[in-house]
Design an enzyme around this catalytic site. Sequence first.
Site, mmCIF file in Angstrom:
data_model
loop_
_atom_site.group_PDB
_atom_site.id
_atom_site.type_symbol
_atom_site.label_atom_id
_atom_site.label_comp_id
_atom_site.label_asym_id
_atom_site.label_seq_id
_atom_site.Cartn_x
_atom_site.Cartn_y
_atom_site.Cartn_z
ATOM 1 N N ASP A 165 -0.502 -2.925 3.850
ATOM 2 C CA ASP A 165 0.057 -2.692 2.512
ATOM 3 C C ASP A 165 1.510 -3.130 2.389
ATOM 4 O O ASP A 165 1.954 -3.536 1.311
ATOM 5 C CB ASP A 165 -0.102 -1.229 2.098
ATOM 6 C CG ASP A 165 0.484 -0.251 3.107
ATOM 7 O OD1 ASP A 165 0.937 -0.691 4.186
ATOM 8 O OD2 ASP A 165 0.485 0.962 2.841
ATOM 9 N N ARG A 207 -10.848 0.170 -2.441
ATOM 10 C CA ARG A 207 -10.826 -0.490 -3.745
ATOM 11 C C ARG A 207 -11.260 -1.932 -3.609
ATOM 12 O O ARG A 207 -10.916 -2.604 -2.625
ATOM 13 C CB ARG A 207 -9.421 -0.457 -4.357
ATOM 14 C CG ARG A 207 -8.997 0.892 -4.891
ATOM 15 C CD ARG A 207 -7.684 0.790 -5.646
ATOM 16 N NE ARG A 207 -6.648 0.166 -4.845
ATOM 17 C CZ ARG A 207 -5.617 -0.516 -5.340
ATOM 18 N NH1 ARG A 207 -5.495 -0.688 -6.647
ATOM 19 N NH2 ARG A 207 -4.693 -1.015 -4.539
ATOM 20 N N SER A 264 -5.524 -0.914 6.454
ATOM 21 C CA SER A 264 -4.359 -0.093 6.822
ATOM 22 C C SER A 264 -4.635 0.789 8.034
ATOM 23 O O SER A 264 -4.436 2.006 8.009
ATOM 24 C CB SER A 264 -3.916 0.742 5.617
ATOM 25 O OG SER A 264 -3.499 -0.104 4.577
#
Length: 503
Positions: free
Chosen positions: A235, A108, A177
């Site tokens: 995250d 994203r 991540s």
Amino acid sequence: MGKVAVGAAVVCAATVCAAAVLIVRHRMRNSGRWARAMAILREFEEKCGTPIAKLRLVADAMTVEMHAGLASEGGSKLKMIISYVDNLPTGDEKGLFYALDLGGTNFRVIRVLLGGKEKRVVKQEFEEVSIPPHLMVGSSDALFDYIAAALAKFVATEGEGLHISPGRQRELGFTFSFPVRQTSIASGALIKWTKGFSIEDTLVMILVGQDVVGELTKAMERVGLDMRVSALVNDTIGTLAGGRYYDQDVVAAVILGTGTNAAYVERAQAIPKWHGLLPKSGEMVINMEWGNFRSSHIPLTEYDHVLDAESLNPGEQIFEKIISGMYLGDIVRRILCRMADEADLFGETVPPKLKIPFILRMTPDMSAMHHDASPDLRVVGSKLKDILDISNTSLKTRKVVVELCDIVATRGARLSAAGILGILKKLGRDTMKEGYKQKSVIALDGGLFEHYTKFRTCLESTLKELLGAEASDNIIIEHSNDGSGIGAALLAASHSQYLGEDS
């Protein structure tokens, strides 16, 4: 009565007796099978027991491991990674910031306009991009070029009021991540690719000193995008930042989703393995990597041991394998498989699909069955039919499935609460100090916490039980949404090169 009639009566009586014997034997056999199924269930329930005394021992073990992990590298199963985040958002941040969230087969790109304490997040826009399969097994240059091109295309869509001040660089928070050995707030060497990636030259090049921020920066330069990576985070730290932005009492963050992790704010002086200058804030965010926690006090069963042995990382991530969403459904499946094999729970043969690992997902499958409140448990019946091709299940069989979901989810939720207590104990926030009320907020995110209501309520009630009525009044669990997105943009803002300058 004639001989024929007598003979017929004898034959009829014999037939009835034989049929009665068969019925009795069938019932006895069914009764024996049901007793075996119940024995398997009760044995599992007993081994999954999490009485409060045991949970306190788990919390104490977590605190001990935290101390050990902060003392030296490799000193604990908990990595206790220094994140270099020493300046969490305050709410005063202003300006336009970007975030890139790369953690799987999609990424994203996010744009956030911050307006300070009064306006907070003025505007937020994002775009999700799929990574073509050939790039997941290609070169790192090709992957990062693709990401940089998508980012540049997104930047080109800045609308009215979303432009940066003249002479300034755009700034980006990069949520990456994958396992990284971090060396500063904006640099870190990739340890290994996971989640389906197999980049040819990354393991060779990045592990010997090249970092993921450097790779992204070079790719942005190649596409003519002038943007600086201000923060490299995961995250969990993004969730902590997002929580702190809205509430300055947030002291820790926990992710409970497909996987699990925790991060918290530590006093810099309480980190013996930190050898640099103490940060001005006096604080440092620690990425615990708590999924790798293990203790002799954690109730493990034979099903957990087999799941671990058959996993891609045997002996590792034990805590994660009993509390996170990726594994809960498969633990349920393994016990149902044994019941089907030893107690004919679903008929005389084991349903073939029940033998497929991870076919039963935490959401929407296990959660939906656990929450089924219909009188005939029709949701359970339809899930068994649709997912496992098991038809015509009885109500008592469906009740067994629901009880099994409850045992597995309850153990996971209560152990999660014990882990949170361990963090609070390390921070000295687990008890009331005389004459001083200290509010502590834990930011939680992840699909397991957000969508599995019974798991969430069990976690919250267990934490209250562990803390006691008085102390629990000052401990608050808050849902902090989208830490990997907006949290990364907020960290770009709080670590901006233009801090202290007028907007």
